[in-house]
Design a protein around this motif. Structure first.
Motif, mmCIF file in Angstrom:
data_model
loop_
_atom_site.group_PDB
_atom_site.id
_atom_site.type_symbol
_atom_site.label_atom_id
_atom_site.label_comp_id
_atom_site.label_asym_id
_atom_site.label_seq_id
_atom_site.Cartn_x
_atom_site.Cartn_y
_atom_site.Cartn_z
ATOM 1 N N TYR A 54 -1.110 -4.885 2.033
ATOM 2 C CA TYR A 54 -1.417 -4.166 3.272
ATOM 3 C C TYR A 54 -0.601 -2.877 3.325
ATOM 4 O O TYR A 54 0.470 -2.791 2.737
ATOM 5 C CB TYR A 54 -1.063 -5.011 4.502
ATOM 6 C CG TYR A 54 -1.875 -6.264 4.676
ATOM 7 C CD1 TYR A 54 -2.984 -6.293 5.508
ATOM 8 C CD2 TYR A 54 -1.512 -7.437 4.022
ATOM 9 C CE1 TYR A 54 -3.727 -7.455 5.683
ATOM 10 C CE2 TYR A 54 -2.245 -8.599 4.184
ATOM 11 C CZ TYR A 54 -3.350 -8.603 5.025
ATOM 12 O OH TYR A 54 -4.079 -9.765 5.187
ATOM 13 N N SER A 56 0.312 0.605 6.182
ATOM 14 C CA SER A 56 0.110 1.440 7.363
ATOM 15 C C SER A 56 -0.939 2.501 7.032
ATOM 16 O O SER A 56 -1.080 2.913 5.880
ATOM 17 C CB SER A 56 1.446 2.105 7.716
ATOM 18 O OG SER A 56 1.261 3.313 8.426
ATOM 19 N N HIS A 77 -5.372 -3.140 2.016
ATOM 20 C CA HIS A 77 -5.897 -3.412 3.352
ATOM 21 C C HIS A 77 -5.076 -2.605 4.352
ATOM 22 O O HIS A 77 -3.854 -2.749 4.426
ATOM 23 C CB HIS A 77 -5.796 -4.906 3.688
ATOM 24 C CG HIS A 77 -6.578 -5.794 2.777
ATOM 25 N ND1 HIS A 77 -7.934 -6.000 2.912
ATOM 26 C CD2 HIS A 77 -6.187 -6.516 1.691
ATOM 27 C CE1 HIS A 77 -8.352 -6.827 1.964
ATOM 28 N NE2 HIS A 77 -7.314 -7.146 1.213
ATOM 29 N N THR A 78 -5.719 -1.739 5.101
ATOM 30 C CA THR A 78 -5.022 -0.909 6.081
ATOM 31 C C THR A 78 -4.879 -1.664 7.395
ATOM 32 O O THR A 78 -5.846 -2.201 7.920
ATOM 33 C CB THR A 78 -5.779 0.406 6.314
ATOM 34 O OG1 THR A 78 -5.844 1.123 5.073
ATOM 35 C CG2 THR A 78 -5.082 1.258 7.353
ATOM 36 N N ASP A 79 -3.649 -1.716 7.918
ATOM 37 C CA ASP A 79 -3.378 -2.415 9.174
ATOM 38 C C ASP A 79 -2.669 -1.457 10.130
ATOM 39 O O ASP A 79 -1.536 -1.045 9.879
ATOM 40 C CB ASP A 79 -2.509 -3.653 8.913
ATOM 41 C CG ASP A 79 -2.449 -4.588 10.117
ATOM 42 O OD1 ASP A 79 -2.523 -4.095 11.261
ATOM 43 O OD2 ASP A 79 -2.317 -5.809 9.912
ATOM 44 N N GLU A 80 -3.330 -1.111 11.207
ATOM 45 C CA GLU A 80 -2.780 -0.182 12.196
ATOM 46 C C GLU A 80 -1.508 -0.721 12.852
ATOM 47 O O GLU A 80 -0.698 0.054 13.359
ATOM 48 C CB GLU A 80 -3.823 0.089 13.289
ATOM 49 C CG GLU A 80 -5.086 0.789 12.815
ATOM 50 C CD GLU A 80 -4.914 2.308 12.742
ATOM 51 O OE1 GLU A 80 -3.871 2.797 13.232
ATOM 52 O OE2 GLU A 80 -5.809 2.972 12.212
ATOM 53 N N ARG A 81 -1.323 -2.026 12.824
ATOM 54 C CA ARG A 81 -0.184 -2.623 13.533
ATOM 55 C C ARG A 81 1.154 -2.394 12.831
ATOM 56 O O ARG A 81 2.206 -2.595 13.434
ATOM 57 C CB ARG A 81 -0.422 -4.124 13.716
ATOM 58 C CG ARG A 81 -1.615 -4.442 14.619
ATOM 59 C CD ARG A 81 -1.914 -5.917 14.632
ATOM 60 N NE ARG A 81 -2.328 -6.388 13.309
ATOM 61 C CZ ARG A 81 -2.664 -7.649 13.040
ATOM 62 N NH1 ARG A 81 -2.620 -8.558 14.005
ATOM 63 N NH2 ARG A 81 -3.038 -7.997 11.824
ATOM 64 N N ALA A 132 1.037 -8.870 12.824
ATOM 65 C CA ALA A 132 0.511 -8.484 11.511
ATOM 66 C C ALA A 132 1.051 -9.391 10.408
ATOM 67 O O ALA A 132 0.320 -9.797 9.494
ATOM 68 C CB ALA A 132 0.864 -7.027 11.216
ATOM 69 N N ASP A 135 -0.653 -12.810 10.637
ATOM 70 C CA ASP A 135 -2.030 -12.767 10.139
ATOM 71 C C ASP A 135 -2.073 -12.630 8.623
ATOM 72 O O ASP A 135 -2.914 -13.242 7.959
ATOM 73 C CB ASP A 135 -2.790 -11.617 10.792
ATOM 74 C CG ASP A 135 -3.123 -11.886 12.254
ATOM 75 O OD1 ASP A 135 -2.916 -13.026 12.713
ATOM 76 O OD2 ASP A 135 -3.569 -10.950 12.949
ATOM 77 N N ALA A 136 -1.169 -11.816 8.053
ATOM 78 C CA ALA A 136 -1.129 -11.653 6.600
ATOM 79 C C ALA A 136 -0.757 -12.965 5.925
ATOM 80 O O ALA A 136 -1.327 -13.338 4.892
ATOM 81 C CB ALA A 136 -0.126 -10.564 6.230
ATOM 82 N N LEU A 147 3.561 -5.735 2.487
ATOM 83 C CA LEU A 147 3.142 -4.885 3.589
ATOM 84 C C LEU A 147 3.956 -3.600 3.526
ATOM 85 O O LEU A 147 5.183 -3.629 3.678
ATOM 86 C CB LEU A 147 3.380 -5.561 4.948
ATOM 87 C CG LEU A 147 2.471 -6.724 5.348
ATOM 88 C CD1 LEU A 147 2.919 -8.021 4.698
ATOM 89 C CD2 LEU A 147 2.468 -6.892 6.864
ATOM 90 N N SER A 149 5.215 -0.376 5.047
ATOM 91 C CA SER A 149 5.377 0.101 6.417
ATOM 92 C C SER A 149 6.462 1.174 6.475
ATOM 93 O O SER A 149 6.616 1.962 5.539
ATOM 94 C CB SER A 149 5.692 -1.100 7.325
ATOM 95 O OG SER A 149 5.750 -0.732 8.683
#
Length: 212
Positions: A54, A56, A77-81, A132, A135-136, A147, A149
Motif C-alpha cells: 500500500y 499514500s 494499492h493506494t490508500d488515502e488514509r 488502514a 484493513d491491510a 504500507l 506513508s
C-alpha cells in the motif's frame, strides 16, 4: 489466515531545493538520493514474504513504493488514509519548530500544540492510520504487508501503541527517511516489534525539512 507483520515505511528524501513545507502539495517527488533510499528500504526486506503493498497517494510515497513493487512483484494499492496530515503551514519556507515564534503571522496557529492547532488533530491521524492497518492486516491471507506513508502518521502509530501522549516535540521523532517500523498482531491489538533504518548510510547527505 492474515498478515504476519505490518511494515510502516517512510518515503525517501524529497527533491525540495527551496525547503518548502510541502505537506500535501502535489508535485514533490523523490530526489536522486531519495530514490536510492527507497530502494535500500525495499532491499532490506528481500527474503521476507512481502505479499501486499500500500502507499499514500502523494507522489513521494508512490515513488518510494515503486522499488517494493518491482522487488516483490506487487501492485501498489493506494490508500488515502495513510496520507500526510493536512496543516496550515503548507507552502511556507521557514523551518517548523521553536523558531516559528519569530513569525507573528503563525502565532495563532501554534496556540495549542496538544491538538495541534496548526493541522489535523493527532487523534484523527491515529484513527485513520489504525483503520488502514487493520484493513491491510485482514485483507492479506498470508505473508507480510508494507504500507508506504509519512513521518507523522507513522510516529502517531508508534506513540499510540506505546501508550504515550500523542503530543510531542517534532524534532524528537524516531522516523528517519526510508525507515521501517514493524508491527505484529497479538490477540486483538497490534504491537511494535522492530524499527530499522536501512538508509542510515545515506542520511548525512539528506535534507528532511518538508513536513511538520
Amino acid at each position: 489466515m492474515s498478515a504476519s507483520l505490518i511494515h510502516l515505511v517512510r518515503h525517501g528524501e524529497v527533491f525540495n531545493p527551496d525547503h518548502v513545507l510541502y505537506g500535501r502539495i502535489p508535485g514533490f517527488g523523490l530526489s536522486e538520493l531519495g530514490a536510492r533510499m527507497a530502494a535500500s528500504a525495499a532491499a532490506a526486506k528481500v527474503g521476507h514474504p512481502i505479499t501486499r503493498l500500500y502507499a499514500s497517494p502523494l507522489q513521494r510515497a508512490q515513488e518510494s513504493a515503486a522499488p517494493w513493487s518491482t522487488t516483490f512483484g506487487l501492485e501498489i494499492h493506494t490508500d488515502e488514509r495513510i496520507i500526510e496530515p493536512w496543516n496550515s503551514f503548507e507552502g511556507k519556507t521557514f523551518e517548523f519548530g521553536p523558531s516559528v515564534v519569530l513569525h507573528p503571522s503563525a502565532w495563532m496557529l501554534v496556540r495549542n500544540p496538544f491538538r495541534p492547532s496548526w493541522g489535523e488533530p493527532y487523534r484523527e491521524i491515529v484513527t485513520r492510520m489504525m483503520a488502514a492497518i487493520e484493513d491491510a492486516w485482514a485483507a492479506t491471507e498470508s505473508g507480510e504487508v508494507a504500507l508506504v506513508s509519512h513521518q507523522l502518521p507513522i510516529w502517531m502509530v508508534h506513540r499510540h501503541l506505546a501508550g504515550e501522549p500523542l503530543w510531542h516535540d517534532p524534532r524528537r521523532r524516531r522516523c528517519s527517511l526510508s525507515s521501517i517500523t514493524t508491527l505484529r498482531r497479538e490477540g486483538d491489538r497490534f504491537v511494535e516489534v522492530d524499527y530499522e533504518n536501512p538508509a542510515a548510510a545515506l542520511q548525512s547527505a539528506a535534507t528532511d525539512l518538508g513536513a511538520v
